[in-house]
Design a protein around this motif. Structure first.
Motif, PDB file in Angstrom:
ATOM      1  N   GLN A  20       4.668  84.836  53.184  1.00  0.00           N
ATOM      2  CA  GLN A  20       3.398  84.254  52.771  1.00  0.00           C
ATOM      3  C   GLN A  20       2.221  85.039  53.324  1.00  0.00           C
ATOM      4  OE1 GLN A  20       3.490  79.988  53.659  1.00  0.00           O
ATOM      5  NE2 GLN A  20       3.750  79.617  51.468  1.00  0.00           N
ATOM      6  N   ALA A  52       1.688  87.815  51.002  1.00  0.00           N
ATOM      7  CA  ALA A  52       1.152  87.287  49.751  1.00  0.00           C
ATOM      8  C   ALA A  52      -0.313  86.881  49.901  1.00  0.00           C
ATOM      9  CB  ALA A  52       1.988  86.093  49.294  1.00  0.00           C
ATOM     10  N   ASN A  53      -0.618  86.148  50.961  1.00  0.00           N
ATOM     11  CA  ASN A  53      -1.974  85.619  51.137  1.00  0.00           C
ATOM     12  C   ASN A  53      -2.996  86.697  51.450  1.00  0.00           C
ATOM     13  OD1 ASN A  53      -0.952  83.067  50.667  1.00  0.00           O
ATOM     14  ND2 ASN A  53      -0.758  82.546  52.831  1.00  0.00           N
ATOM     15  N   GLY A  63      -2.929  89.605  50.037  1.00  0.00           N
ATOM     16  CA  GLY A  63      -3.042  90.457  48.859  1.00  0.00           C
ATOM     17  C   GLY A  63      -2.312  91.777  48.975  1.00  0.00           C
ATOM     18  N   TYR A 118       5.313  82.308  46.417  1.00  0.00           N
ATOM     19  CA  TYR A 118       4.108  82.444  45.603  1.00  0.00           C
ATOM     20  C   TYR A 118       3.816  81.200  44.768  1.00  0.00           C
ATOM     21  CZ  TYR A 118       4.239  87.444  46.729  1.00  0.00           C
ATOM     22  OH  TYR A 118       4.252  88.654  47.392  1.00  0.00           O
ATOM     23  N   VAL A 177       4.115  82.094  39.297  1.00  0.00           N
ATOM     24  CA  VAL A 177       4.255  83.515  39.599  1.00  0.00           C
ATOM     25  C   VAL A 177       5.256  84.135  38.627  1.00  0.00           C
ATOM     26  CG1 VAL A 177       6.046  83.097  41.344  1.00  0.00           C
ATOM     27  CG2 VAL A 177       4.724  85.223  41.390  1.00  0.00           C
ATOM     28  N   ASP A 183       3.728  91.028  38.449  1.00  0.00           N
ATOM     29  CA  ASP A 183       2.657  90.040  38.439  1.00  0.00           C
ATOM     30  C   ASP A 183       1.454  90.730  39.074  1.00  0.00           C
ATOM     31  OD1 ASP A 183       0.814  87.962  39.192  1.00  0.00           O
ATOM     32  OD2 ASP A 183       2.430  86.497  38.953  1.00  0.00           O
ATOM     33  N   SER A 207      -1.717  90.064  39.367  1.00  0.00           N
ATOM     34  CA  SER A 207      -2.664  89.312  40.194  1.00  0.00           C
ATOM     35  C   SER A 207      -2.106  89.030  41.580  1.00  0.00           C
ATOM     36  CB  SER A 207      -3.045  87.999  39.513  1.00  0.00           C
ATOM     37  OG  SER A 207      -1.929  87.137  39.398  1.00  0.00           O
ATOM     38  N   ARG A 208      -0.765  88.895  41.675  1.00  0.00           N
ATOM     39  CA  ARG A 208      -0.125  88.650  42.986  1.00  0.00           C
ATOM     40  C   ARG A 208       0.347  89.940  43.650  1.00  0.00           C
ATOM     41  NH1 ARG A 208       1.159  83.980  40.079  1.00  0.00           N
ATOM     42  NH2 ARG A 208       0.488  82.102  41.202  1.00  0.00           N
ATOM     43  N   LYS A 209       0.309  91.042  42.904  1.00  0.00           N
ATOM     44  CA  LYS A 209       0.849  92.319  43.393  1.00  0.00           C
ATOM     45  C   LYS A 209       2.320  92.177  43.772  1.00  0.00           C
ATOM     46  CE  LYS A 209      -3.505  94.313  45.065  1.00  0.00           C
ATOM     47  NZ  LYS A 209      -4.185  94.963  46.197  1.00  0.00           N
ATOM     48  N   LEU A 210       3.051  91.433  42.935  1.00  0.00           N
ATOM     49  CA  LEU A 210       4.477  91.218  43.142  1.00  0.00           C
ATOM     50  C   LEU A 210       5.259  91.972  42.078  1.00  0.00           C
ATOM     51  CD1 LEU A 210       6.881  89.681  44.479  1.00  0.00           C
ATOM     52  CD2 LEU A 210       6.526  87.924  42.717  1.00  0.00           C
TER      53      LEU A 210
END
Length: 217
Positions: A123, A126-127, A129, A146, A150, A182, A184-187
Motif C-alpha cells: 500500500q 501504491a499510495n 504513486g 488497490y 483496479v 492500469d 492511473s495506478r501505475k500497476l
C-alpha cells in the motif's frame, strides 16, 4: 533511478515464489542496469510441498525468508526493513507462495486477507504513486491493495478472475506474452506461469512488464 524492490514469497512454485519468474525479473533488471534488493516476510510457510510428487510434506516446516534467500543467493532482507521511500518501484513474482504466504487467497479466495507487513509495504508503494509489477497469481494481492476497480490480469482462468472481480478489481483477459496496465495506478500485471508452457513464454511477458514498470518511474 534508485534501487527497486523485489518481494519474494519463499522458493518453489507450489509453496513459495515461482523460481523462473523471480530469476527472469532479476535478469531483466540486471540487463537494464537497474539495481534491486530482494525482501521476504520472516514467517513460516503455510505448508511445505514436495515439488517432485506435488504432495504436502507432513510435519515439515520452512521459513519464507530463509527459503527465499535461496533465490536471492543470500542477498535478502526481511520485509520489516523495506522502506518504500528508498525504492523506485516494486516487483512481485508469482508462485503459490504469493497466494499462500503473502496472503491467504489460495485458502479463502475472494475473502482473503493480506499478511499485515506485506499489506503495509504494498500500500505504501501504491499510495505514493510508485509503479509496481505483479506476476502470475500475485495480482490477487494487488486486487486487495488497490481495490476500487483496479485494472489487472491473471490471464484467463474464469474462477480466479471471478474471485478478483468479487474483490472489486476489473479483470482483463490477457495472453501469456502480454501485459495489462492500469495507468492511473501505475500497476502492471502479466499472466506468466498462469498461462506459460515454458520459461521462454514466461520471459516475454515478464520482460514487457519490467520495461513498462521502469518507464513509469
Amino acid at each position: 533511478m534508485s534501487k527497486v524492490a523485489i518481494l519474494l514469497s519463499g522458493c518453489g512454485v507450489y509453496d513459495g515464489a515461482e523460481i523462473h519468474e523471480s530469476v527472469l525479473t532479476m535478469l531483466a533488471l540486471s540487463q537494464r542496469g537497474v539495481a534491486y534488493q530482494c525482501f521476504a516476510p520472516d514467517l513460516l510457510q503455510l505448508h511445505v510441498i514436495n515439488h517432485r510428487t506435488g504432495e504436502v510434506a507432513e510435519g515439515e516446516q520452512r521459513n519464507v525468508l530463509v527459503e527465499a534467500a535461496r533465490i536471492a543467493r543470500g542477498d535478502i532482507l526481511p520485509i520489516s526493513e523495506l522502506d518504500p521511500a528508498e525504492y523506485s518501484a516494486l516487483f512481485v513474482p508469482g508462485g503459490f507462495g504469493a497466494a499462500k504466504n503473502l496472503c491467504d487467497f489460495a485458502v479463502n479466495g475472494k475473502n482473503c486477507e493480506i499478511q499485515p507487513q506485506v499489506m503495509e509495504v504494498c500500500q505504501a508503494f501504491a499510495n505514493s504513486g510508485k509503479p509496481a509489477g505483479y506476476m502470475c497469481i500475485a495480482p490477487a494481492l494487488a486486487a486487495r491493495v488497490y481495490g476500487q476497480q483496479v485494472k489487472l490480469t491473471i490471464g484467463n482462468d474464469p474462477a480466479t478472475a471471478d474471485a478478483l472481480v468479487a474483490m472489486d478489481a476489473t479483470h482483463v483477459s490477457c495472453q501469456v506474452q502480454d501485459i495489462v496496465v492500469d495507468e492511473s495506478r501505475k500497476l502492471v500485471t502479466t499472466p506468466a506461469y498462469m498461462l506459460a508452457q515454458n520459461i521462454a513464454e514466461a520471459a516475454v511477458g515478464i520482460n514487457k512488464l519490467v520495461d513498462k514498470v521502469l518507464s513509469l518511474v
